[in-house]
Design a protein around this motif. Structure first.
Motif, PDB file in Angstrom:
ATOM      1  N   GLY A 112       0.815  -1.211   0.000  1.00 32.67           N
ATOM      2  CA  GLY A 112       0.000   0.000   0.000  1.00 32.67           C
ATOM      3  C   GLY A 112       0.847   1.258   0.000  1.00 32.67           C
ATOM      4  O   GLY A 112       0.532   2.239  -0.686  1.00 32.67           O
ATOM      5  N   VAL A 113       1.935   1.246   0.745  1.00 33.94           N
ATOM      6  CA  VAL A 113       2.839   2.396   0.776  1.00 33.94           C
ATOM      7  C   VAL A 113       3.545   2.560  -0.566  1.00 33.94           C
ATOM      8  O   VAL A 113       3.661   3.674  -1.100  1.00 33.94           O
ATOM      9  N   ALA A 114       4.021   1.441  -1.140  1.00 31.34           N
ATOM     10  CA  ALA A 114       4.830   1.499  -2.353  1.00 31.34           C
ATOM     11  C   ALA A 114       4.018   1.844  -3.598  1.00 31.34           C
ATOM     12  O   ALA A 114       4.498   2.584  -4.471  1.00 31.34           O
ATOM     13  N   PHE A 115       2.778   1.352  -3.674  1.00 25.36           N
ATOM     14  CA  PHE A 115       2.029   1.473  -4.924  1.00 25.36           C
ATOM     15  C   PHE A 115       0.745   2.303  -4.823  1.00 25.36           C
ATOM     16  O   PHE A 115       0.238   2.767  -5.838  1.00 25.36           O
ATOM     17  N   TYR A 116       0.208   2.480  -3.624  1.00 28.15           N
ATOM     18  CA  TYR A 116      -1.066   3.183  -3.482  1.00 28.15           C
ATOM     19  C   TYR A 116      -0.952   4.456  -2.631  1.00 28.15           C
ATOM     20  O   TYR A 116      -1.950   5.052  -2.284  1.00 28.15           O
ATOM     21  N   ARG A 117       0.285   4.850  -2.308  1.00 25.54           N
ATOM     22  CA  ARG A 117       0.537   6.082  -1.568  1.00 25.54           C
ATOM     23  C   ARG A 117      -0.202   6.121  -0.229  1.00 25.54           C
ATOM     24  O   ARG A 117      -0.622   7.179   0.228  1.00 25.54           O
ATOM     25  N   GLU A 118      -0.350   4.979   0.370  1.00 25.06           N
ATOM     26  CA  GLU A 118      -0.952   4.925   1.693  1.00 25.06           C
ATOM     27  C   GLU A 118       0.103   5.224   2.754  1.00 25.06           C
ATOM     28  O   GLU A 118       1.308   5.077   2.514  1.00 25.06           O
ATOM     29  N   ARG A 119      -0.348   5.653   3.905  1.00 27.76           N
ATOM     30  CA  ARG A 119       0.552   5.908   5.019  1.00 27.76           C
ATOM     31  C   ARG A 119       0.537   4.714   5.971  1.00 27.76           C
ATOM     32  O   ARG A 119      -0.508   4.119   6.214  1.00 27.76           O
ATOM     33  N   LEU A 120       1.696   4.397   6.505  1.00 28.11           N
ATOM     34  CA  LEU A 120       1.746   3.343   7.501  1.00 28.11           C
ATOM     35  C   LEU A 120       1.102   3.820   8.791  1.00 28.11           C
ATOM     36  O   LEU A 120       1.290   4.965   9.216  1.00 28.11           O
TER      37      LEU A 120
END
Length: 306
Positions: free
Chosen positions: A116-124
């Motif tokens: 999610g962080v790498a491909f969907y710009r989500e925050r951990l």
């Protein structure tokens, strides 16, 4: 309201469905351990029986849509991911036990977060790093602390359990991608189609391995039908309506019933020897998985093993 439409679901009803679905999921590894067939064969019948039941349910509800070449193409990648997942996970169940194998494969929540962080710009989430550390500590108490005592097959089963988490992550991501508007099939019909494709792939693997697919006794028939019905159909149908009605924290908490109950059932039914360190490891691993499952914004699937 159409005749086949489901009545509105209250928050309490959603929580009950979610808990029941997670509890049913905990039985999947138990059914695998009960069978006397090869791991690839039990995975084949899970997909075959479960897929056929799902498609029959869709047809009986009058929700069947024509399956085109595009749908088959979209279902192929998740079918590959799920086949690779089950081929590894079922071996891990047989070689290390249902409880630990289920915990190992559920580390996919951390892999999904990183994707999610790498491909969907989500925050951990703030709890991601502490959760991962807790899960690692818990799994070390369960398997790492006893590593020198394990034989080669048990050690391989641990690695296969972790490998199944990677394959399951690929399945979840490709399944979500297909349902994001690329296929006109309902989620249930698409899952049924994907299950049958996965069964075909597992069947080819089983033939290459020289496995026998005949089921000669009532125990194997009962266990494999139960595996397909409870794990691939009923649990999924219960949870798919409940998830959107519940907060992410509640979903993550209730899903922890699956690995927790799988471990307890392993102890009760198969007399797994445990120590205080094992139970502490279980608690730490579950706490870590829960923290890892929480998201600032839920944009992707975060599911326990289905």
């Amino acid at each position: 309201m159409p005749a086949h439409a489901d009545p509105p679901l209250s928050a309490r009803g959603a929580a009950v469905r979610m808990a029941l679905g997670a509890a049913l999921l905990s039985t999947t590894s138990i059914f695998v351990a009960w069978t006397r067939v090869a791991p690839t064969v039990s995975a084949f019948y899970r997909m075959l029986f479960g897929g056929a039941m799902l498609l029959a349910w869709v047809a009986l509800r009058g929700q069947w849509r024509r399956v085109g070449p595009r749908d088959l193409g979209l279902a192929l990648l998740p079918a590959l991911g799920f086949a690779a997942d089950l081929a590894q996970w079922h071996r891990s169940i047989v070689w290390v036990g249902p409880g630990v194998a289920t915990l190992l494969t559920n580390v996919q929540v951390f892999l999904l977060a990183l994707v999610g962080v790498a491909f969907y710009r989500e925050r951990l989430a703030r709890g991601f790093v502490p959760g991962m550390l807790l899960a690692v500590a818990g799994l070390w108490l369960l398997v790492g602390a006893h590593w020198s005592l394990f034989d080669g097959r048990h050690r391989l089963g641990v690695w296969l359990g972790l490998g199944s988490a990677l394959a399951y992550t690929a399945y979840l991501l490709s399944f979500r991608h297909a349902l994001s508007g690329l296929t006109r099939l309902s989620a249930a019909q698409f899952l049924g189609l994907m299950s049958l494709l996965s069964a075909a792939l597992l069947g080819l693997c089983g033939l290459a391995e020289g496995d026998a697919f005949g089921l000669g006794n009532l125990r194997d028939w009962s266990a494999l039908l139960g595996l397909g019905f409870f794990g691939q159909v009923l649990a999924w149908l219960l949870m798919v309506r409940a998830m959107p009605r519940l907060p992410a924290s509640m979903v993550g908490l209730l899903l922890l019933l699956q690995p927790a109950l799988a471990f307890v059932l392993d102890v009760l039914l198969f007399h797994r020897a445990t120590s205080a360190g094992d139970w502490l490891g279980l608690v730490l691993a579950l706490a870590g998985i829960l923290l890892g499952a929480l998201r600032p914004r839920r944009r992707g699937p975060t599911l326990e093993k289905a």
